[in-house]
Design a protein around this motif. Structure first.
Motif, short mmCIF file in Angstrom:
data_model
loop_
_atom_site.label_atom_id
_atom_site.label_comp_id
_atom_site.label_asym_id
_atom_site.label_seq_id
_atom_site.Cartn_x
_atom_site.Cartn_y
_atom_site.Cartn_z
N PHE A 5 0.87 -1.32 0.01
CA PHE A 5 -0.11 -0.05 -0.02
C PHE A 5 0.87 1.34 -0.12
CE2 PHE A 5 -2.31 3.65 1.81
CZ PHE A 5 -3.08 3.63 0.96
N GLU A 6 1.95 1.17 0.98
CA GLU A 6 2.78 2.41 0.69
C GLU A 6 3.30 2.54 -0.43
OE1 GLU A 6 4.07 2.08 5.63
OE2 GLU A 6 5.24 1.02 4.10
N ALA A 9 0.76 4.20 -2.68
CA ALA A 9 0.59 5.54 -2.35
C ALA A 9 1.49 6.38 -2.86
CB ALA A 9 0.37 5.89 -1.04
N LEU A 42 -0.92 7.48 5.83
CA LEU A 42 -0.60 6.38 5.04
C LEU A 42 -1.31 5.08 6.09
CD1 LEU A 42 3.05 6.22 3.93
CD2 LEU A 42 1.10 6.17 2.51
N ALA A 45 -5.23 5.16 5.84
CA ALA A 45 -5.70 4.58 4.65
C ALA A 45 -5.48 3.43 4.53
CB ALA A 45 -5.07 5.61 3.37
N ARG A 46 -4.23 2.72 4.76
CA ARG A 46 -4.21 1.19 4.38
C ARG A 46 -5.15 0.46 5.45
NH1 ARG A 46 0.85 0.18 7.43
NH2 ARG A 46 -0.63 0.01 9.13
N GLU A 51 -10.22 6.62 2.11
CA GLU A 51 -9.67 6.24 0.84
C GLU A 51 -8.43 7.06 0.67
OE1 GLU A 51 -10.44 3.46 -1.27
OE2 GLU A 51 -12.02 3.07 0.14
N TRP A 52 -7.53 6.38 0.11
CA TRP A 52 -5.99 7.10 -0.30
C TRP A 52 -6.30 8.39 -1.30
CZ3 TRP A 52 -1.89 8.34 1.84
CH2 TRP A 52 -0.98 9.15 1.07
N GLU A 53 -7.40 8.06 -2.04
CA GLU A 53 -7.79 9.13 -3.32
C GLU A 53 -8.26 10.16 -2.66
OE1 GLU A 53 -7.73 11.32 -6.70
OE2 GLU A 53 -6.40 9.43 -6.17
N ARG A 56 -5.42 12.28 -1.19
CA ARG A 56 -4.71 12.92 -2.01
C ARG A 56 -5.63 13.91 -2.78
NH1 ARG A 56 -4.56 12.06 -7.27
NH2 ARG A 56 -2.91 12.54 -8.27
N THR A 90 -9.46 15.27 6.02
CA THR A 90 -9.70 13.79 5.79
C THR A 90 -10.32 13.15 7.01
OG1 THR A 90 -8.06 13.73 3.79
CG2 THR A 90 -9.14 11.89 4.56
#
Length: 118
Positions: A5-6, A9, A42, A45-46, A51-53, A56, A90
């Motif tokens: 995942f990292e 990302a 990180l 989100a992981r 969600e990472w997006e 972002r 977030t």
């Protein structure tokens, strides 16, 4: 060593307007809090808290907000200040904490060491 995942990302951000600062290809942090904020985003989100997006997009917005007020070469620029703003946004959007809870945590983290033990 990065987790999958990292790695995802970081590579999703390489070359993008929200790309983390690097020195000789490695991430660089001027202060320990920057490394911590990076890791918290990180990890949350992981672990599926958001969600990472979403993070972002909040980071892109935070950078854009800063750029509208100042120039990117201004001495007050700090990428991780924008990262922290995006992380806070977030966390609030995902319902992980309220504004009051975040404010209390930030106040506690910024308090001098002698007042934290009291």
């Amino acid at each position: 060593m990065l987790t999958r995942f990292e790695h995802f990302a970081l590579t999703s951000m390489v070359g993008a307007e929200d790309s983390p600062p690097r020195t000789n290809g490695s991430l660089c942090f001027a202060e320990e809090w920057e490394r911590s904020a990076f890791g918290v985003a990180l990890a949350l989100a992981r672990d599926g808290h958001f969600e990472w997006e979403d993070f972002r997009q909040n980071l892109i917005a935070a950078i854009g907000d800063w750029e509208r007020v100042q120039s990117a070469d201004a001495p007050s620029w700090n990428y991780y200040d924008q990262w922290l703003s995006a992380l806070e946004a977030t966390i609030l959007q995902s319902g992980l904490a309220t504004l009051d809870e975040l404010s209390a945590r930030m106040a506690a983290a910024l308090a001098p060491a002698d007042t934290q033990s009291a």
